[in-house]
Design a protein around this motif. Structure first.
Motif, mmCIF file in Angstrom:
data_model
loop_
_atom_site.group_PDB
_atom_site.id
_atom_site.type_symbol
_atom_site.label_atom_id
_atom_site.label_comp_id
_atom_site.label_asym_id
_atom_site.label_seq_id
_atom_site.Cartn_x
_atom_site.Cartn_y
_atom_site.Cartn_z
ATOM 1 N N LEU A 1 2.126 18.549 -6.755
ATOM 2 C CA LEU A 1 3.044 17.826 -5.867
ATOM 3 C C LEU A 1 4.452 17.766 -6.469
ATOM 4 O O LEU A 1 5.441 17.839 -5.740
ATOM 5 C CB LEU A 1 2.515 16.421 -5.594
ATOM 6 C CG LEU A 1 1.214 16.372 -4.796
ATOM 7 C CD1 LEU A 1 0.686 14.954 -4.730
ATOM 8 C CD2 LEU A 1 1.406 16.944 -3.410
ATOM 9 N N ILE A 2 4.543 17.641 -7.767
ATOM 10 C CA ILE A 2 5.848 17.649 -8.446
ATOM 11 C C ILE A 2 6.504 19.011 -8.280
ATOM 12 O O ILE A 2 7.688 19.111 -7.936
ATOM 13 C CB ILE A 2 5.697 17.275 -9.934
ATOM 14 C CG1 ILE A 2 5.315 15.798 -10.069
ATOM 15 C CG2 ILE A 2 6.968 17.579 -10.718
ATOM 16 C CD1 ILE A 2 4.881 15.391 -11.464
ATOM 17 N N ILE A 3 5.741 20.077 -8.501
ATOM 18 C CA ILE A 3 6.264 21.432 -8.338
ATOM 19 C C ILE A 3 6.744 21.639 -6.910
ATOM 20 O O ILE A 3 7.825 22.185 -6.673
ATOM 21 C CB ILE A 3 5.196 22.473 -8.723
ATOM 22 C CG1 ILE A 3 4.900 22.394 -10.217
ATOM 23 C CG2 ILE A 3 5.627 23.882 -8.318
ATOM 24 C CD1 ILE A 3 3.651 23.146 -10.643
ATOM 25 N N LYS B 1 10.704 8.602 -5.807
ATOM 26 C CA LYS B 1 10.673 8.149 -4.409
ATOM 27 C C LYS B 1 9.895 9.114 -3.523
ATOM 28 O O LYS B 1 9.170 8.704 -2.626
ATOM 29 C CB LYS B 1 12.093 7.991 -3.870
ATOM 30 C CG LYS B 1 12.814 6.797 -4.414
ATOM 31 C CD LYS B 1 14.244 6.732 -3.917
ATOM 32 C CE LYS B 1 15.017 5.652 -4.640
ATOM 33 N NZ LYS B 1 16.451 5.695 -4.340
ATOM 34 N N LYS B 2 10.040 10.410 -3.775
ATOM 35 C CA LYS B 2 9.345 11.408 -2.971
ATOM 36 C C LYS B 2 7.843 11.406 -3.231
ATOM 37 O O LYS B 2 7.060 11.765 -2.360
ATOM 38 C CB LYS B 2 9.909 12.801 -3.224
ATOM 39 C CG LYS B 2 11.321 12.952 -2.689
ATOM 40 C CD LYS B 2 11.777 14.374 -2.697
ATOM 41 C CE LYS B 2 13.164 14.499 -2.126
ATOM 42 N NZ LYS B 2 13.280 14.162 -0.730
ATOM 43 N N LEU B 3 7.443 11.004 -4.425
ATOM 44 C CA LEU B 3 6.032 10.980 -4.797
ATOM 45 C C LEU B 3 5.529 9.546 -4.751
ATOM 46 O O LEU B 3 5.236 8.932 -5.777
ATOM 47 C CB LEU B 3 5.847 11.586 -6.189
ATOM 48 C CG LEU B 3 6.315 13.030 -6.332
ATOM 49 C CD1 LEU B 3 6.290 13.454 -7.782
ATOM 50 C CD2 LEU B 3 5.475 13.952 -5.474
ATOM 51 N N ASP B 4 5.436 9.012 -3.574
ATOM 52 C CA ASP B 4 5.047 7.621 -3.374
ATOM 53 C C ASP B 4 3.703 7.341 -4.055
ATOM 54 O O ASP B 4 2.717 8.010 -3.798
ATOM 55 C CB ASP B 4 4.939 7.339 -1.870
ATOM 56 C CG ASP B 4 4.700 5.880 -1.579
ATOM 57 O OD1 ASP B 4 5.271 5.030 -2.288
ATOM 58 O OD2 ASP B 4 3.933 5.593 -0.638
ATOM 59 N N GLY B 5 3.705 6.377 -4.965
ATOM 60 C CA GLY B 5 2.475 5.968 -5.619
ATOM 61 C C GLY B 5 2.333 6.459 -7.047
ATOM 62 O O GLY B 5 1.426 6.023 -7.749
ATOM 63 N N ILE B 6 3.192 7.343 -7.493
ATOM 64 C CA ILE B 6 3.097 7.833 -8.874
ATOM 65 C C ILE B 6 3.699 6.790 -9.812
ATOM 66 O O ILE B 6 4.721 6.181 -9.511
ATOM 67 C CB ILE B 6 3.788 9.211 -9.045
ATOM 68 C CG1 ILE B 6 3.437 9.826 -10.402
ATOM 69 C CG2 ILE B 6 5.290 9.101 -8.855
ATOM 70 C CD1 ILE B 6 3.857 11.275 -10.550
ATOM 71 N N SER B 7 3.050 6.572 -10.940
ATOM 72 C CA SER B 7 3.589 5.610 -11.904
ATOM 73 C C SER B 7 4.688 6.286 -12.733
ATOM 74 O O SER B 7 4.668 7.507 -12.916
ATOM 75 C CB SER B 7 2.485 5.101 -12.829
ATOM 76 O OG SER B 7 2.119 6.099 -13.762
ATOM 77 N N PRO B 8 5.644 5.520 -13.224
ATOM 78 C CA PRO B 8 6.702 6.100 -14.046
ATOM 79 C C PRO B 8 6.169 6.846 -15.270
ATOM 80 O O PRO B 8 6.669 7.907 -15.627
ATOM 81 C CB PRO B 8 7.544 4.891 -14.462
ATOM 82 C CG PRO B 8 7.294 3.873 -13.397
ATOM 83 C CD PRO B 8 5.877 4.093 -12.963
ATOM 84 N N LYS B 9 5.126 6.313 -15.911
ATOM 85 C CA LYS B 9 4.555 6.969 -17.085
ATOM 86 C C LYS B 9 3.930 8.309 -16.707
ATOM 87 O O LYS B 9 4.120 9.312 -17.396
ATOM 88 C CB LYS B 9 3.511 6.083 -17.756
ATOM 89 C CG LYS B 9 2.916 6.755 -19.003
ATOM 90 C CD LYS B 9 1.827 5.929 -19.616
ATOM 91 C CE LYS B 9 1.187 6.506 -20.849
ATOM 92 N NZ LYS B 9 1.263 7.887 -21.111
ATOM 93 N N THR B 10 3.182 8.338 -15.609
ATOM 94 C CA THR B 10 2.550 9.584 -15.171
ATOM 95 C C THR B 10 3.603 10.621 -14.818
ATOM 96 O O THR B 10 3.484 11.791 -15.197
ATOM 97 C CB THR B 10 1.617 9.331 -13.973
ATOM 98 O OG1 THR B 10 0.590 8.413 -14.366
ATOM 99 C CG2 THR B 10 0.981 10.619 -13.476
#
Length: 116
Positions: free
Chosen positions: A34-36, A52-61
Motif C-alpha cells: 500500500l505504501i508503494i 493520511k493516505k494510509l488510514d489506520g497505519i501507526s506512525p511506528k509502522t
C-alpha cells in the motif's frame, strides 16, 4: 552458508524463488504494498501526507516500513535542509518497476473484491 551459495531445488519447469526470499520478507509485511502504491500514485509524498493516505497505519509502522523499503532500494528518501525540515519519499527505478509488476495483481484483487 555463504550468501549466494544456496542451490535452487526447483525442477526444470518450476520457477526458483530462492533469489527473492529477502525482498518477499519486506513486501509481505502489512502496509508495504500500500505504501508503494500510494507513493507511486502521487510520484512523491511527505511523511504526513502518506500517513493520511494510509488510514489506520501507526506512525511506528509507517516509519519502519519506509526504512525497510529504502534499505532494499524500493523507495528513496530525500531530506531537504530547510526549517522546518522536509522529507519526501519517491519510488526508485526498481520501485517503479515493482509497482508496474504488481498493478495486475491489484486489479485482479479489485475485480474480485478480495479483502482480508
Amino acid at each position: 552458508m555463504q550468501k549466494g551459495s544456496r542451490k535452487c531445488a526447483a525442477y526444470e519447469d518450476d520457477i526458483c524463488l530462492c533469489s527473492i526470499e529477502g525482498i518477499m520478507g519486506v513486501l509481505s509485511k502489512k502496509w508495504a504494498l500500500l505504501i508503494i502504491s500510494a507513493i507511486g500514485n502521487n510520484r512523491r509524498l511527505r511523511y504526513n501526507e502518506l500517513e493520511k493516505k494510509l488510514d489506520g497505519i501507526s506512525p511506528k509502522t509507517l516509519a519502519d516500513r519506509l526504512r525497510e523499503l529504502e534499505d532494499v532500494n524500493i523507495i528513496k528518501r530525500e531530506a531537504f535542509a530547510e526549517i522546518p525540515p522536509r522529507v519526501e519519499y519517491s519510488l526508485t527505478k526498481d520501485g517503479v518497476e515493482l509497482r508496474n509488476a504488481i498493478i495486475p495483481l491489484m486489479k485482479w484483487a479489485l475485480l474480485r473484491d478480495i479483502r482480508l
